[in-house]
Design a protein around this motif. Structure first.
Motif, PDB file in Angstrom:
ATOM      1  N   LYS A   3       0.815  -1.223   0.000  1.00 27.08           N
ATOM      2  CA  LYS A   3       0.000   0.000   0.000  1.00 27.08           C
ATOM      3  C   LYS A   3       0.843   1.265   0.000  1.00 27.08           C
ATOM      4  N   LEU A   4       2.128   1.146  -0.307  1.00 27.58           N
ATOM      5  CA  LEU A   4       3.021   2.306  -0.238  1.00 27.58           C
ATOM      6  C   LEU A   4       2.662   3.340  -1.307  1.00 27.58           C
ATOM      7  N   HIS A   5       2.476   4.595  -0.859  1.00 29.20           N
ATOM      8  CA  HIS A   5       2.200   5.706  -1.768  1.00 29.20           C
ATOM      9  C   HIS A   5       3.257   6.791  -1.700  1.00 29.20           C
ATOM     10  N   ILE A   6       3.936   6.901  -0.573  1.00 29.99           N
ATOM     11  CA  ILE A   6       4.934   7.956  -0.389  1.00 29.99           C
ATOM     12  C   ILE A   6       6.197   7.322   0.176  1.00 29.99           C
ATOM     13  N   ILE A   7       7.317   7.501  -0.540  1.00 32.07           N
ATOM     14  CA  ILE A   7       8.608   7.042  -0.031  1.00 32.07           C
ATOM     15  C   ILE A   7       9.637   8.134  -0.273  1.00 32.07           C
ATOM     16  N   ASP A   8      10.321   8.540   0.788  1.00 36.88           N
ATOM     17  CA  ASP A   8      11.337   9.592   0.723  1.00 36.88           C
ATOM     18  C   ASP A   8      12.603   9.059   1.382  1.00 36.88           C
ATOM     19  N   LEU A   9      13.592   8.737   0.533  1.00 35.54           N
ATOM     20  CA  LEU A   9      14.889   8.235   0.996  1.00 35.54           C
ATOM     21  C   LEU A   9      15.990   9.239   0.694  1.00 35.54           C
ATOM     22  N   SER A  10      15.624  10.478   0.445  1.00 32.17           N
ATOM     23  CA  SER A  10      16.573  11.480  -0.016  1.00 32.17           C
ATOM     24  C   SER A  10      17.633  11.803   1.031  1.00 32.17           C
ATOM     25  N   ASN A  11      18.759  12.320   0.535  1.00 29.15           N
ATOM     26  CA  ASN A  11      19.844  12.817   1.392  1.00 29.15           C
ATOM     27  C   ASN A  11      20.359  11.738   2.342  1.00 29.15           C
TER      28      ASN A  11
ATOM     29  N   PRO B 248      16.459   1.184  -7.514  1.00 30.28           N
ATOM     30  CA  PRO B 248      15.805  -0.077  -7.129  1.00 30.28           C
ATOM     31  C   PRO B 248      14.666  -0.458  -8.075  1.00 30.28           C
ATOM     32  N   SER B 249      15.026  -0.861  -9.302  1.00 27.22           N
ATOM     33  CA  SER B 249      14.012  -1.147 -10.322  1.00 27.22           C
ATOM     34  C   SER B 249      13.113  -2.314  -9.936  1.00 27.22           C
ATOM     35  N   ASN B 250      13.655  -3.265  -9.174  1.00 25.58           N
ATOM     36  CA  ASN B 250      12.828  -4.407  -8.761  1.00 25.58           C
ATOM     37  C   ASN B 250      11.701  -3.975  -7.830  1.00 25.58           C
ATOM     38  N   TYR B 251      11.972  -2.971  -6.997  1.00 26.98           N
ATOM     39  CA  TYR B 251      10.907  -2.445  -6.152  1.00 26.98           C
ATOM     40  C   TYR B 251       9.933  -1.602  -6.979  1.00 26.98           C
ATOM     41  N   LEU B 252      10.469  -0.800  -7.896  1.00 23.76           N
ATOM     42  CA  LEU B 252       9.601   0.028  -8.723  1.00 23.76           C
ATOM     43  C   LEU B 252       8.594  -0.825  -9.487  1.00 23.76           C
ATOM     44  N   GLU B 253       9.005  -2.030  -9.836  1.00 15.40           N
ATOM     45  CA  GLU B 253       8.131  -2.916 -10.592  1.00 15.40           C
ATOM     46  C   GLU B 253       6.951  -3.423  -9.768  1.00 15.40           C
TER      47      GLU B 253
ATOM     48  N   TRP C   5       5.630  -1.899  -6.830  1.00 12.35           N
ATOM     49  CA  TRP C   5       4.876  -0.931  -6.038  1.00 12.35           C
ATOM     50  C   TRP C   5       3.556  -0.649  -6.736  1.00 12.35           C
ATOM     51  N   ASN C   6       2.671  -1.619  -6.646  1.00  9.14           N
ATOM     52  CA  ASN C   6       1.432  -1.591  -7.423  1.00  9.14           C
ATOM     53  C   ASN C   6       0.498  -0.465  -7.030  1.00  9.14           C
ATOM     54  N   SER C   7       0.555  -0.037  -5.768  1.00 10.16           N
ATOM     55  CA  SER C   7      -0.338   1.040  -5.338  1.00 10.16           C
ATOM     56  C   SER C   7       0.012   2.375  -5.984  1.00 10.16           C
ATOM     57  N   MET C   8       1.199   2.457  -6.595  1.00  8.87           N
ATOM     58  CA  MET C   8       1.593   3.687  -7.291  1.00  8.87           C
ATOM     59  C   MET C   8       1.261   3.635  -8.779  1.00  8.87           C
ATOM     60  N   LYS C   9       0.675   2.543  -9.229  1.00  6.89           N
ATOM     61  CA  LYS C   9       0.446   2.361 -10.662  1.00  6.89           C
ATOM     62  C   LYS C   9      -0.903   2.894 -11.122  1.00  6.89           C
ATOM     63  N   TYR C  10      -1.666   3.434 -10.210  1.00  8.73           N
ATOM     64  CA  TYR C  10      -2.980   3.948 -10.574  1.00  8.73           C
ATOM     65  C   TYR C  10      -3.328   5.100  -9.644  1.00  8.73           C
ATOM     66  N   VAL C  11      -4.286   5.894 -10.063  1.00  8.73           N
ATOM     67  CA  VAL C  11      -4.774   6.979  -9.225  1.00  8.73           C
ATOM     68  C   VAL C  11      -5.791   6.395  -8.261  1.00  8.73           C
TER      69      VAL C  11
ATOM     70  N   GLU D 151      21.279   3.786 -15.351  1.00  8.64           N
ATOM     71  CA  GLU D 151      20.184   4.406 -16.087  1.00  8.64           C
ATOM     72  C   GLU D 151      18.881   4.381 -15.290  1.00  8.64           C
ATOM     73  N   ILE D 152      18.001   5.300 -15.666  1.00  6.70           N
ATOM     74  CA  ILE D 152      16.644   5.297 -15.104  1.00  6.70           C
ATOM     75  C   ILE D 152      15.870   4.190 -15.807  1.00  6.70           C
ATOM     76  N   PRO D 153      15.336   3.201 -15.091  1.00  4.83           N
ATOM     77  CA  PRO D 153      14.673   2.055 -15.735  1.00  4.83           C
ATOM     78  C   PRO D 153      13.413   2.470 -16.489  1.00  4.83           C
ATOM     79  N   GLU D 154      13.441   2.286 -17.784  1.00  2.72           N
ATOM     80  CA  GLU D 154      12.366   2.759 -18.670  1.00  2.72           C
ATOM     81  C   GLU D 154      11.011   2.162 -18.313  1.00  2.72           C
ATOM     82  N   GLY D 155      10.936   0.833 -18.254  1.00  5.22           N
ATOM     83  CA  GLY D 155       9.648   0.177 -18.042  1.00  5.22           C
ATOM     84  C   GLY D 155       9.063   0.410 -16.671  1.00  5.22           C
ATOM     85  N   PRO D 156       9.797   0.076 -15.602  1.00  2.83           N
ATOM     86  CA  PRO D 156       9.222   0.212 -14.256  1.00  2.83           C
ATOM     87  C   PRO D 156       8.780   1.630 -13.915  1.00  2.83           C
ATOM     88  N   ILE D 157       9.579   2.628 -14.292  1.00  2.76           N
ATOM     89  CA  ILE D 157       9.232   3.999 -13.917  1.00  2.76           C
ATOM     90  C   ILE D 157       8.009   4.477 -14.678  1.00  2.76           C
TER      91      ILE D 157
END
Length: 841
Positions: free
Chosen positions: A620-628, A636-641, A643-649, A706-712
């Motif tokens: 259910k993750l919607h907000i992740i801030d790992l900055s700085n 982490p392209s495997n996680y980006l793939e 994180w289903n709760s971020m794939k829709y509004v 590189e920035i992962p094309e598909g997952p992002i």
């Protein structure tokens, strides 16, 4: 953490319990001593065996498992089931005609094969306040139990469509399907089609009580209800009704209770009322009702409950409301359309309502002083005047309201000295909110002697100093944020067995956090943001707890994230930003089923973020801030793939992220969560978090590749994406143009090369774009939002050219317009408003 009126803006379980008590009076089976039919007694025993007993599923504090005492006795032809708890039999035939298993701690599903449907002579059935595991209401209720006159399935967590067969129960006088939805836990609501609603009203010709609160309808109220002349009670609260409410319903000759609260898209107005109206309860709160309050409302002499809060009525209040001398409950918070004027000073009609027990006039811009005549309202148990423009001191006469249990005066301009000992005169006081005023509060360190029954204390922004006051053992909600308290948290706070909310943010507290503080089994919100706490983080959730929000951000905490957090199975927010922690990425948090917000910004987290253990991490993750931090390796392209709760509004009907806590013994306090993030090139401070907000911030680390094309490109719910200040190489993925909700994109301070994809100009909600200090070349996109971005969005890329840059493109045709937009621009879109409530700091 944002404060609201903590008893005017609530979901009231106490109201539900009152309904239960009312139902019990309506359903009062006389325990017959006749022996029952053996087949029906057998059916009851099989019914009992189809459920587990779970005492936590019933809300009534007096709940107990009635079926536990059912045992077969008697001869082969007859049985003693007529004497069983909750069972009523006909004295002559021995048939089971009544079954009252309300608040019986039943857990399990009811299927069409259930032996309940063998009790074909049932006339009264009450299964309310149990947990039927979101099963659908079987159609056999209508087929096999046709003799029913009373059916109560409320607050029992049924789900899905209400079967049309229910309308075949033509003898029903009471139908209650309310509250079958756990809003706080993303439950599944009951639903009703407009056709089935019409059938209900047409066929149930003797219906007196029709209660469908929280049943999703999404249609206009059928006009046929105007003909339901037998109705005495109609409750359609929070049903997502729309259109105009049929005004003829107000004139039904026997209607005593009308409740349509919470239908924000339901319009309507009050007609002229005559003296023949028999209304006792009228609730249109949180609807879109508007117009003038008619003077004829003064004719409703039997009215004891009136809620017109959060509507759009004209601010002119007729003095005839003073004729409603039977009123016990009056809620008028934010009832008027402020564009049409203001109420002005405290409404004088209230002085006549001497039977009032509950009064809420909050959020109405009432000016002037609190009138001393309030002392005449001697029956008051709850008084809420928060978020107005009230001035001057708290009148001494207020301390003569001996029955007062809840008092909220927050968000005004009250001034003067308030000695806390004065509240000791209010012997019954359980809840007190004086926050956000200009008061000088003289408070003792030990509150037990002053307010021994205190459950809720809110003193935010009261300029309080010294050590934290110790509340009584009864405390459930303790909020003293935004003061100047110093010293350490006393270990005594670990002994409060009922404490659900501890909010100490924005003080000057220091020392180590008591080790026992995270052990509580009832604590839901623990806010220690922006203090001077140091040392190691104490154990959190060494065993399963109720924690929903943990915010330790902006302190000086060290060490690793406690592994016990993985036991916080109800945790929704975890914020450790701006501390001195040192750890690797806590991948084990991915097992938390409810985690929605994870903020670890500005610490010493480091290392490579590896592969997730399963494909179901962070569901259910919607907000992740790992900055700085010091994260390295590839993104982490495997996680980006996964994180289903971020794939829709998220289409959840909630507007803001909130946590409900039962801090007042049945009154829910709705707590907003405040948060600070970096976005759109500035620091954004949210007092309330939009429910649709979805963001990823991995900036200021040491990510490379590189920035992962598909997952992002699949994360189509993203509103903010920040990958700046890393070592990313390669091209900007064209799949970013698929992120239709994106409002902020920051790829600056990397080593990206190639062209800026022209399809990014399709992002019609993009307000901030920064690709500065990379190795980009070619023309910048034109059109839509890209016509608003200035030169500083592109600086440090010597190869870029375009209309808004010092370097013009040699081939003017190379700055091509984008293809047709992937979304239609909608000025009312949630994406435009999602960040609109943030304040740039």
């Amino acid at each position: 953490m944002g404060m609201e009126s903590w008893w005017s803006k609530f979901i009231s379980v106490r109201s539900f319990i009152l309904l239960l008590l009312n139902a019990t009076h309506c359903f009062s089976p006389v325990q017959s001593q006749a022996l029952g039919q053996v087949d029906e007694c057998s059916a009851l025993l099989q019914f009992k065996e189809s459920f587990a007993i779970n005492k936590s599923v019933s809300a009534d504090p007096l709940a107990y498992p009635k079926v536990s005492f059912w045992k077969r006795e008697g001869d082969g032809n007859r049985s003693n089931c007529c004497s069983w708890d909750g069972v009523e039999c006909d004295e002559d035939s021995g048939h089971v005609v009544g079954l009252n298993l309300s608040s019986s701690c039943l857990y399990g599903s009811i299927y069409s094969s259930n032996t309940l449907f063998r009790l074909v002579h049932l006339q009264r059935l009450d299964l309310s306040d149990n947990h039927f595991n979101f099963s659908q209401i079987p159609s056999r209720f209508g087929h096999d139990l046709s003799s029913l006159t009373y059916l109560n399935l409320s607050n029992s967590l049924f789900s899905g469509q209400i079967p049309s067969e229910i309308s075949k129960l033509s003898k029903l006088s009471t139908l209650d399907l309310s509250f079958n939805y756990q809003k706080a836990d993303d439950g599944i609501p009951l639903k009703l089609t407009k056709a089935n609603m019409r059938s209900l009203v047409q066929n149930l010709t003797t219906i007196k009580q029709l209660h469908l609160n929280w049943v999703e309808m999404y249609f206009t109220v059928p006009d046929i209800l105007v003909n339901a002349s037998s109705l005495t009670s109609l409750q359609l609260g929070d049903c997502e009704l729309n259109g105009e409410f049929p005004v003829g319903i107000f004139h039904l000759p026997n209607l005593e209770v009308l409740d349509v609260n919470g239908n924000s898209n339901l319009t309507g107005y009050f007609p002229n009322f005559n003296k023949s109206n028999v209304f006792k309860k009228l609730n249109v709160g949180a609807t879109n009702f508007s117009g003038m309050l008619p003077a004829s409302m003064g004719n409703l002499h039997s009215l004891n409950f009136l809620d017109i809060s959060w509507c759009h009525f004209y601010p002119l209040i007729p003095s005839s409301l003073g004729n409603l001398t039977q009123l016990n409950y009056l809620v008028m918070n934010s009832f008027n359309d402020v564009s049409k004027g203001k109420i002005g000073e405290f409404p004088s009609f209230v002085s006549n309502l001497t039977q009032l027990e509950f009064l809420d006039l909050s959020d109405n811009e009432i000016s002037g002083q609190i009138p001393s005549w309030l002392m005449k309202l001697t029956q008051l148990t709850s008084l809420s005047l928060d978020d107005n423009n009230l001035q001057g001191p708290i009148p001494r006469s207020l301390f003569q309201l001996k029955n007062l249990e809840y008092l909220s005066l927050s968000g005004n301009n009250l001034s003067g000295l308030v000695e806390f000992d004065q509240f000791s005169k209010l012997k019954k006081l359980k809840g007190l909110d004086l926050s956000n005023n200009m008061l000088s509060v003289g408070i003792t360190n030990d509150l037990s002697a002053t307010l021994p029954k205190l459950q809720t204390l809110a003193l935010g922004f009261c300029k309080l100093q010294g050590p934290l006051p110790i509340p009584p053992q009864s405390i459930r909600f303790y909020d003293v944020e935004n003061n100047e308290y110093t010293g350490e948290i006393s270990p005594l706070f670990c002994n409060f067995n009922y404490l659900q909310v501890l909010e100490l943010s924005n003080n000057h507290l220091s020392g180590m956090i008591p080790k026992c503080l995270g052990n509580s089994s009832v604590l839901k919100i623990l806010g220690l943001h922006n203090n001077f706490f140091n040392g190691y983080i104490p154990p959190i959730c060494p065993s399963k707890t109720s924690l929903r929000i943990v915010d330790f951000s902006y302190n000086q905490l060290q060490g690793k994230l406690p592994r016990g957090v993985m036991n916080c199975t109800q945790l929704k927010v975890l914020n450790f930003a701006n501390n001195q922690m040192s750890d690797i990425f806590p991948s084990w948090l991915g097992a938390l089923p409810e985690l929605r917000i994870l903020i670890l910004r500005s610490n010493g987290f480091h290392g490579v973020i590896g592969k997730p253990a399963t494909k179901h991490e962070f569901p259910k993750l919607h907000i992740i801030d790992l900055s700085n931090n010091g994260f390295s390796g590839m993104l982490p392209s495997n996680y980006l793939e996964i994180w289903n709760s971020m794939k829709y509004v998220d289409e959840n009907r909630a507007t803001y992220y909130e946590v409900d806590t039962d801090v007042l013994g049945g009154h829910y306090y709705r707590s907003d969560y405040a948060m600070t993030i970096r976005g759109k090139g500035v620091e954004l401070k949210y007092e309330r978090i939009p429910y649709h907000l979805t963001l990823i911030d991995l900036s200021s680390n040491r990510f490379e590749g590189e920035i992962p094309e598909g997952p992002i490109g699949n994360l189509r719910g993203l509103v903010l994406l920040n990958l700046s200040n890393n070592y990313l190489t390669g091209h900007i993925p064209s799949s970013l143009g698929d992120l239709a909700a994106l409002e902020s994109l920051d790829l600056s301070q990397n080593q990206l090369s190639g062209r800026i994809p022209s399809n990014l100009a399709q992002l019609t909600f993009l307000e901030y774009f920064n690709v500065s200090h990379n190795h980009l070349s070619g023309p910048i996109p034109l059109g839509e939002q890209f016509d608003t971005f200035q030169e500083d969005s592109y600086e440090g890329n010597s190869g870029l050219c375009g209309k808004y840059l010092p370097k013009k493109c040699e081939d003017s045709g190379s700055s091509t317009r984008p293809p047709p937009s992937i979304v239609e621009e909608d000025e009312d879109s949630v994406f435009q408003t999602a960040l609109g409530c943030a304040r740039s700091c």
